[in-house]
Design an enzyme around this catalytic site. Structure first.
Site, PDB file in Angstrom:
ATOM      1  N   LYS A  32     -59.966 -24.842  -6.925  1.00 60.84           N
ATOM      2  CA  LYS A  32     -60.213 -24.400  -5.728  1.00 60.84           C
ATOM      3  C   LYS A  32     -59.210 -22.761  -5.550  1.00 60.84           C
ATOM      4  O   LYS A  32     -60.334 -21.779  -4.447  1.00 60.84           O
ATOM      5  CB  LYS A  32     -59.568 -25.539  -4.321  1.00 60.84           C
ATOM      6  CG  LYS A  32     -60.056 -26.594  -4.857  1.00 60.84           C
ATOM      7  CD  LYS A  32     -61.598 -26.882  -5.236  1.00 60.84           C
ATOM      8  CE  LYS A  32     -62.376 -27.446  -5.718  1.00 60.84           C
ATOM      9  NZ  LYS A  32     -64.516 -28.068  -6.636  1.00 60.84           N
ATOM     10  N   GLU A  44     -67.203 -36.660  -1.956  1.00 63.14           N
ATOM     11  CA  GLU A  44     -68.667 -37.266  -2.227  1.00 63.14           C
ATOM     12  C   GLU A  44     -67.788 -39.125  -2.857  1.00 63.14           C
ATOM     13  O   GLU A  44     -66.558 -39.434  -3.322  1.00 63.14           O
ATOM     14  CB  GLU A  44     -68.176 -37.113  -3.804  1.00 63.14           C
ATOM     15  CG  GLU A  44     -67.397 -36.270  -4.804  1.00 63.14           C
ATOM     16  CD  GLU A  44     -66.798 -35.155  -4.515  1.00 63.14           C
ATOM     17  OE1 GLU A  44     -67.162 -34.614  -3.632  1.00 63.14           O
ATOM     18  OE2 GLU A  44     -66.693 -34.732  -5.576  1.00 63.14           O
TER      19      GLU A  44
HETATM   20  O1  LIG Z   1     -60.645 -30.238  -8.292  1.00 65.56           O
HETATM   21  C1  LIG Z   1     -62.016 -30.026  -8.415  1.00 65.56           C
HETATM   22  N1  LIG Z   1     -63.117 -29.168  -8.819  1.00 65.56           N
HETATM   23  C2  LIG Z   1     -62.585 -28.591  -9.402  1.00 65.56           C
HETATM   24  C3  LIG Z   1     -62.576 -28.496 -11.209  1.00 65.56           C
HETATM   25  C4  LIG Z   1     -61.323 -28.284 -11.934  1.00 65.56           C
HETATM   26  C5  LIG Z   1     -61.843 -28.547 -13.669  1.00 65.56           C
HETATM   27  O2  LIG Z   1     -63.311 -29.338 -13.887  1.00 65.56           O
HETATM   28  C6  LIG Z   1     -63.432 -27.711 -14.105  1.00 65.56           C
HETATM   29  C7  LIG Z   1     -62.990 -26.709 -14.216  1.00 65.56           C
HETATM   30  O3  LIG Z   1     -62.563 -26.719 -15.689  1.00 65.56           O
HETATM   31  C8  LIG Z   1     -61.946 -27.602 -14.520  1.00 65.56           C
HETATM   32  O4  LIG Z   1     -61.115 -27.898 -15.825  1.00 65.56           O
HETATM   33  C9  LIG Z   1     -62.801 -31.519  -7.727  1.00 65.56           C
HETATM   34  C10 LIG Z   1     -61.406 -32.216  -7.437  1.00 65.56           C
HETATM   35  C11 LIG Z   1     -62.396 -32.958  -5.712  1.00 65.56           C
HETATM   36  N2  LIG Z   1     -61.273 -34.230  -5.522  1.00 65.56           N
HETATM   37  O5  LIG Z   1     -61.471 -34.747  -5.008  1.00 65.56           O
HETATM   38  O6  LIG Z   1     -59.865 -34.183  -6.152  1.00 65.56           O
HETATM   39  C12 LIG Z   1     -63.647 -33.258  -5.941  1.00 65.56           C
HETATM   40  C13 LIG Z   1     -64.531 -32.452  -5.973  1.00 65.56           C
HETATM   41  O7  LIG Z   1     -65.408 -32.311  -5.554  1.00 65.56           O
HETATM   42  C14 LIG Z   1     -64.076 -31.317  -7.169  1.00 65.56           C
HETATM   43  O8  LIG Z   1     -65.273 -29.914  -7.606  1.00 65.56           O
HETATM   44 MG   LIG Z   2     -66.881 -30.212  -6.025  1.00 64.22          MG
END
Ligand SMILES: O=C(NC/C=C/[C@H]1OC[C@H](O)[C@@H]1O)c1cc([N+](=O)[O-])cc(O)c1O
Ligand SMILES: [Mg+2]
Length: 208
Positions: free
Chosen positions: A144, A193
């Site tokens: 983010k 989600e």
């Molecule tokens: O960190 C999130 N997305 C980023 C992901 C980060 C990790 O995965 C892709 C990148 O290589 C890193 O290793 C995320 C977190 C939550 N959440 O509820 O914590 C919900 C979401 O839809 C999200 O996309």
């Molecule tokens: Mg997401």
């Protein structure tokens, strides 16, 4: 050693989805995440908003930042015409291994190019490496705190659609796209989600 969550998600796809049927892959992941084990896919509720924006933009080229297990990659690819291209960037090699198999199970590998690496490094190389000067649509769903710096790397005529602008949140990005004269921004209220927690997608049209 214990399996990882992405490995368990892939196993659920291979067990419950029909090879070559992308909708069954999406359904299998949503059921796994809702009833067995939560995972950070954009999910079914926000996924419908994603689908409507993809259909409206009807992009020839799409860039996705943050592949994870390939759930949104499959959703987007399924809506693209055969000659369209979807490039998806994933930093984590363990996620990339799983995403390639999910995308293949859905039969979408022709339209999808998964590139491993960091968005900050790869975005400036998009033109020379993939011959894509600008993307018609960019889906931001990676770290983010990378949304804003990466958006600034791409100010060349795209529609940006960002996941999680409320939860986990990307306040600096939201402030920028909502207040910059370069963008017309619109918030699609939804939920994180598979939960009742508020979240949403922000669609920002680059005005040049
Ligand atoms: O960190 C999130 N997305 C980023 C992901 C980060 C990790 O995965 C892709 C990148 O290589 C890193 O290793 C995320 C977190 C939550 N959440 O509820 O914590 C919900 C979401 O839809 C999200 O996309
Ligand atoms: Mg997401």
């Amino acid at each position: 050693t214990r399996s990882t969550r992405p490995q368990r998600l892939l196993a659920a796809v291979q067990k419950n989805a029909t090879r070559g049927d992308p909708r069954s892959v999406v359904k299998a992941i949503d059921e796994f995440c809702r009833y067995t084990e939560w995972a950070m896919n954009v999910g079914d509720e926000k996924g419908c908003i994603l689908d409507s924006v993809v259909s409206e933009v009807n992009p020839a080229t799409v860039l996705e930042l943050g592949t994870y297990c390939g759930y949104s990659t499959v959703r987007i690819a399924t809506l693209l015409p055969p000659d369209a291209k979807l490039i998806t960037l994933e930093f984590n090699p363990d996620f990339a291994v799983i995403a390639r198999q999910v995308i293949a199970w859905a039969g979408q590998e022709e339209k999808v190019h998964l590139v491993e690496g960091s968005s900050g490094d790869l975005i400036p190389k998009m033109k020379e490496q993939f011959g894509v000067k600008s993307f018609d649509l960019v889906f931001l769903d990676h770290w983010k705190d990378r949304y804003l710096p990466d958006a600034k790397l791409m100010e060349a005529g795209s529609v940006l659609l960002a996941d999680n602008v409320i939860c986990p949140g990307s306040p600096d990005y939201l402030d920028y796209v909502r207040n910059s004269p370069k963008y017309r921004s619109q918030y699609f209220k939804s939920h994180l989600e598979y939960t009742k927690v508020e979240d949403g997608l922000e669609k920002s049209v680059f005005l040049g």
